[in-house]
Write an enzyme that holds these catalytic residues in place. Structure first.
Site, mmCIF file in Angstrom:
data_model
loop_
_atom_site.group_PDB
_atom_site.id
_atom_site.type_symbol
_atom_site.label_atom_id
_atom_site.label_comp_id
_atom_site.label_asym_id
_atom_site.label_seq_id
_atom_site.Cartn_x
_atom_site.Cartn_y
_atom_site.Cartn_z
ATOM 1 C CG HIS A 30 -10.260 -0.738 2.135
ATOM 2 N ND1 HIS A 30 -10.549 0.614 2.162
ATOM 3 C CD2 HIS A 30 -8.932 -0.843 2.395
ATOM 4 C CE1 HIS A 30 -9.450 1.293 2.429
ATOM 5 N NE2 HIS A 30 -8.454 0.437 2.574
ATOM 6 C CG ASP B 10 -13.894 0.961 2.420
ATOM 7 O OD1 ASP B 10 -13.565 0.244 3.379
ATOM 8 O OD2 ASP B 10 -13.091 1.654 1.768
ATOM 9 C CE1 TYR C 2 -1.854 2.142 10.207
ATOM 10 C CE2 TYR C 2 -2.473 -0.164 10.401
ATOM 11 C CZ TYR C 2 -2.046 1.013 10.982
ATOM 12 O OH TYR C 2 -1.816 1.059 12.336
ATOM 13 C CB SER D 66 -5.991 2.344 1.855
ATOM 14 O OG SER D 66 -6.395 2.152 3.198
ATOM 15 C CD GLN D 67 -0.227 4.266 5.835
ATOM 16 O OE1 GLN D 67 -0.261 4.262 7.054
ATOM 17 N NE2 GLN D 67 0.611 3.496 5.148
#
Length: 335
Positions: free
Chosen positions: A300, A271, A91, A185-186
């Site tokens: 994260h 996270d 992201y 992640s994204q």
């Protein structure tokens, strides 16, 4: 520091997310419309000064045929057909600089790194605008067009991600039967979606995937980007049901239930950006062969280079079977 569930509770957690009745029809129609585009894939060499890799600037048709940028990196002098890794970005990031992210090409793969429409000014640069409708939204991308699934930003981005695989398979040096998707992640959330929507992939890697288990995620973390949804609903109090309906069309849990591609997950128990329970929910729902690496003391960033090493092993076993290396002829690209 917020703590999610205990590890035994995480392993028992199942998402309350359910797919709308027209989920599959929605995505079939969306992808059919995108694949009806007449636009071609363009590939242009880029001079980088690197001695061991070749880099190409790629433009391919994404959602509604809109142009999406990507970098293609390949080992110099490699011959094909090569296995390919299509990578999606976290992201706020874009495809970055052509000399960044050299791991996968260095490992012998054709590496297509997709740009992220409308993003790419947070921590790496992007070059692809988002041409879709917006409407009222909280700052960021997570509520752009969230009033309706048809206008939602992630409908466009997930379609781009599928079309990136389609584009990779048209490239002369790529073996279309040996294509994997990967992201963190994204990017991990996009990899899960593509694993469901492109069922003949060789493998998928989803490290700390975002966009999963929205009903829980928006309640258990105050961190962005999930906080964007809470911020939006704090103002648009009458939109809760409609927003959650829209999110159900892009939730990684609903895609995981439809995916049969061999998949590697990772999760980090500290996270705060992607709550670990949401990753466990997607992993538990995943219908295909799967493995999960748990990082107990990481946030994260998860396993960082250790996740990369694990993904290298995972993909090598699925893309480079005994007797087939990653260095056969790679002709057909401009030189």
């Amino acid at each position: 520091m917020h703590r999610d569930l205990t590890e035994p509770e995480l392993r028992a957690h199942r998402s309350s997310q359910r797919a709308p009745a027209d989920f599959d029809a929605f995505w079939r129609r969306t992808l059919a419309d995108a694949r009806g585009s007449e636009r071609t894939v363009t590939v242009t060499p880029v001079a980088t000064g690197l001695a061991t890799l070749d880099t190409f600037d790629v433009t391919f048709p994404g959602f509604a045929g809109q142009p999406v940028r990507a970098w293609l990196r390949m080992p110099r002098g490699a011959s094909g057909p090569l296995p390919a890794v299509v990578q999606y970005v976290g992201y706020g990031g874009g495809r970055g600089h052509p000399t960044e992210n050299l791991l996968w090409a260095s490992a012998g793969y054709a590496h297509l790194q997709m740009d992220t429409r409308g993003q790419g000014s947070g921590w790496s640069r992007g070059d692809t605008p988002d041409c879709g409708p917006a409407g009222p939204q909280a700052p960021g991308m997570l509520t752009r067009g969230v009033e309706d699934p048809a206008t939602y930003y992630y409908r466009r981005l997930i379609t781009d991600a599928v079309r990136a695989v389609d584009a990779a398979r048209t490239l002369a040096p790529v073996d279309p039967a040996r294509v994997a998707v990967l992201g963190q992640s994204q990017g991990g959330g996009l990899a899960l979606a593509v694993a469901a929507l492109v069922p003949d992939l060789a493998a998928a890697v989803a490290h700390v995937p975002f966009l999963c288990d929205f009903p829980r995620a928006v309640l258990v973390t105050d961190a962005h980007p999930y906080r964007e949804i809470a911020d939006y609903l704090a103002v648009h109090r009458d939109r809760v049901e409609a927003v959650h309906r829209t999110l159900s069309y892009v939730d990684g849990v609903n895609f995981a239930r439809r995916a049969a591609v061999p998949a590697r997950f990772s999760v980090a128990l500290m996270d705060e950006i992607v709550p670990p329970s949401t990753v466990f929910a997607a992993h538990q729902a995943y219908a295909g062969p799967k493995e999960l690496t748990v990082w107990h003391y990481n946030g994260h960033e998860a396993g960082g280079p250790e996740d990369d090493a694990g993904a290298l092993d995972f993909l090598r076993a699925r893309l480079l079977p005994p007797g087939r290396g990653a260095d056969g002829p790679a002709d057909g690209l401009p030189g």
